[in-house]
Design a protein around this motif. Structure first.
Motif, PDB file in Angstrom:
ATOM      1  N   GLU A 143       0.875  -1.220  -0.117  1.00  0.00           N
ATOM      2  CA  GLU A 143      -0.067  -0.064  -0.013  1.00  0.00           C
ATOM      3  C   GLU A 143       0.776   1.411   0.020  1.00  0.00           C
ATOM      4  O   GLU A 143       0.280   2.226   0.041  1.00  0.00           O
ATOM      5  CB  GLU A 143      -0.843  -0.116   1.106  1.00  0.00           C
ATOM      6  N   PHE A 144       2.222   1.199  -0.061  1.00  0.00           N
ATOM      7  CA  PHE A 144       3.101   2.230   0.153  1.00  0.00           C
ATOM      8  C   PHE A 144       2.742   3.306  -0.994  1.00  0.00           C
ATOM      9  O   PHE A 144       2.930   2.756  -2.114  1.00  0.00           O
ATOM     10  CB  PHE A 144       4.670   2.171   0.175  1.00  0.00           C
ATOM     11  N   GLY A 145       2.586   4.706  -0.809  1.00  0.00           N
ATOM     12  CA  GLY A 145       2.416   5.637  -1.919  1.00  0.00           C
ATOM     13  C   GLY A 145       0.963   5.712  -2.270  1.00  0.00           C
ATOM     14  O   GLY A 145       0.601   6.629  -3.061  1.00  0.00           O
ATOM     15  N   THR A 146       0.059   4.821  -2.087  1.00  0.00           N
ATOM     16  CA  THR A 146      -1.261   5.077  -2.647  1.00  0.00           C
ATOM     17  C   THR A 146      -1.984   6.265  -1.851  1.00  0.00           C
ATOM     18  O   THR A 146      -2.859   6.942  -2.539  1.00  0.00           O
ATOM     19  CB  THR A 146      -2.087   3.607  -2.099  1.00  0.00           C
ATOM     20  N   LYS A 147      -1.401   6.761  -0.813  1.00  0.00           N
ATOM     21  CA  LYS A 147      -2.160   8.031  -0.260  1.00  0.00           C
ATOM     22  C   LYS A 147      -1.630   9.231  -1.136  1.00  0.00           C
ATOM     23  O   LYS A 147      -2.577  10.147  -1.311  1.00  0.00           O
ATOM     24  CB  LYS A 147      -1.728   8.467   1.116  1.00  0.00           C
ATOM     25  N   VAL A 148      -0.564   9.041  -1.697  1.00  0.00           N
ATOM     26  CA  VAL A 148       0.027  10.204  -2.725  1.00  0.00           C
ATOM     27  C   VAL A 148      -1.195  10.145  -3.783  1.00  0.00           C
ATOM     28  O   VAL A 148      -1.599  11.210  -4.440  1.00  0.00           O
ATOM     29  CB  VAL A 148       1.259  10.225  -3.126  1.00  0.00           C
ATOM     30  N   LEU A 149      -1.301   8.908  -4.462  1.00  0.00           N
ATOM     31  CA  LEU A 149      -2.251   8.823  -5.463  1.00  0.00           C
ATOM     32  C   LEU A 149      -3.621   9.303  -5.352  1.00  0.00           C
ATOM     33  O   LEU A 149      -4.325   9.900  -5.915  1.00  0.00           O
ATOM     34  CB  LEU A 149      -2.383   7.269  -6.045  1.00  0.00           C
ATOM     35  N   LEU A 151      -4.400  11.543  -3.232  1.00  0.00           N
ATOM     36  CA  LEU A 151      -4.348  13.018  -2.789  1.00  0.00           C
ATOM     37  C   LEU A 151      -4.351  13.558  -4.113  1.00  0.00           C
ATOM     38  O   LEU A 151      -4.931  14.799  -4.521  1.00  0.00           O
ATOM     39  CB  LEU A 151      -3.009  13.343  -2.298  1.00  0.00           C
ATOM     40  N   GLN A 152      -3.625  13.198  -5.295  1.00  0.00           N
ATOM     41  CA  GLN A 152      -3.612  13.724  -6.693  1.00  0.00           C
ATOM     42  C   GLN A 152      -4.969  13.616  -7.473  1.00  0.00           C
ATOM     43  O   GLN A 152      -5.381  14.386  -8.022  1.00  0.00           O
ATOM     44  CB  GLN A 152      -2.604  13.059  -7.420  1.00  0.00           C
ATOM     45  N   GLU A 153      -5.801  12.380  -6.990  1.00  0.00           N
ATOM     46  CA  GLU A 153      -7.151  12.403  -7.613  1.00  0.00           C
ATOM     47  C   GLU A 153      -8.060  13.353  -6.873  1.00  0.00           C
ATOM     48  O   GLU A 153      -8.920  14.027  -7.581  1.00  0.00           O
ATOM     49  CB  GLU A 153      -7.823  10.972  -7.392  1.00  0.00           C
ATOM     50  N   ALA A 154      -7.755  13.592  -5.580  1.00  0.00           N
ATOM     51  CA  ALA A 154      -8.502  14.678  -4.937  1.00  0.00           C
ATOM     52  C   ALA A 154      -8.128  16.159  -5.571  1.00  0.00           C
ATOM     53  O   ALA A 154      -9.235  16.752  -5.711  1.00  0.00           O
ATOM     54  CB  ALA A 154      -8.268  14.692  -3.601  1.00  0.00           C
ATOM     55  N   LYS A 155      -7.163  16.404  -5.806  1.00  0.00           N
ATOM     56  CA  LYS A 155      -6.736  17.699  -6.364  1.00  0.00           C
ATOM     57  C   LYS A 155      -7.411  17.813  -7.894  1.00  0.00           C
ATOM     58  O   LYS A 155      -7.913  18.913  -8.099  1.00  0.00           O
ATOM     59  CB  LYS A 155      -5.197  17.910  -6.638  1.00  0.00           C
TER      60      LYS A 155
END
Length: 169
Positions: A143-149, A151-155
């Protein structure tokens, strides 16, 4: 330092370790103290890593050492994991963009202007690195890095006035 220095870090809820090394020293001059040992420690750190950040000096500009390290990273590391270039000492957004432009010559992708002292650009640097780690699947943690993805989708959703894929009325 000729050793590796490890520090625990957290960004966007992701917990990871940052490893600082003495750099990659390719000088074979016997008068250069610890060059071989520094290089060995840096290689150990790379082998333990999911991605590499090459930090260069935006005020000094592109050096022969930067070119030598970039050549090594392209040949030996880039095929195994993401490598990003952080152009340090770029406090000003305008000057930072100008100072970082010449580092395209390293052949490691878009250089990211940052100021370690002021924290400028570090979020963008880590977001890009994390996204590349997810894409390359080098983290060793599913699951590493999926929070960044996310965040990008939310932006994207925030800036998009129309309907997004998967949404209905």
């Amino acid at each position: 330092t000729r050793d590796r220095t490890y520090r625990r870090a957290e960004f966007l809820g992701e917990i990871f370790q940052v490893v600082d090394t003495g750099g990659l020293v390719f000088d074979e001059d016997p008068n250069t103290l610890f060059a071989k040992e520094i290089r060995q420690q840096a290689n150990v750190a790379i082998d333990e890593s999911a991605g590499v950040i090459l930090v260069v000096d935006g005020k000094v500009g592109l050096t022969a050492m930067d070119l030598a390290i970039a050549d090594f990273l392209r040949r030996e590391v880039l095929h195994r994991m993401p490598v990003v270039v952080a152009v340090n000492k770029c406090e000003s957004e305008t000057v930072g963009a100008l100072n970082s432009a010449e580092f395209w010559n390293l052949g490691l992708g878009e250089p990211v202007p940052v100021s370690a002292l002021h924290g400028v650009g570090t979020a963008e640097l880590l977001e890009g690195l994390f996204a590349n780690i997810v894409k390359a699947q080098t983290a060793g943690v599913a699951e590493f890095g999926t929070k960044v993805l996310r965040l990008q989708e939310a932006k994207i959703r925030k800036n998009n006035k129309g309907q997004m894929p998967g949404e209905d009325d």
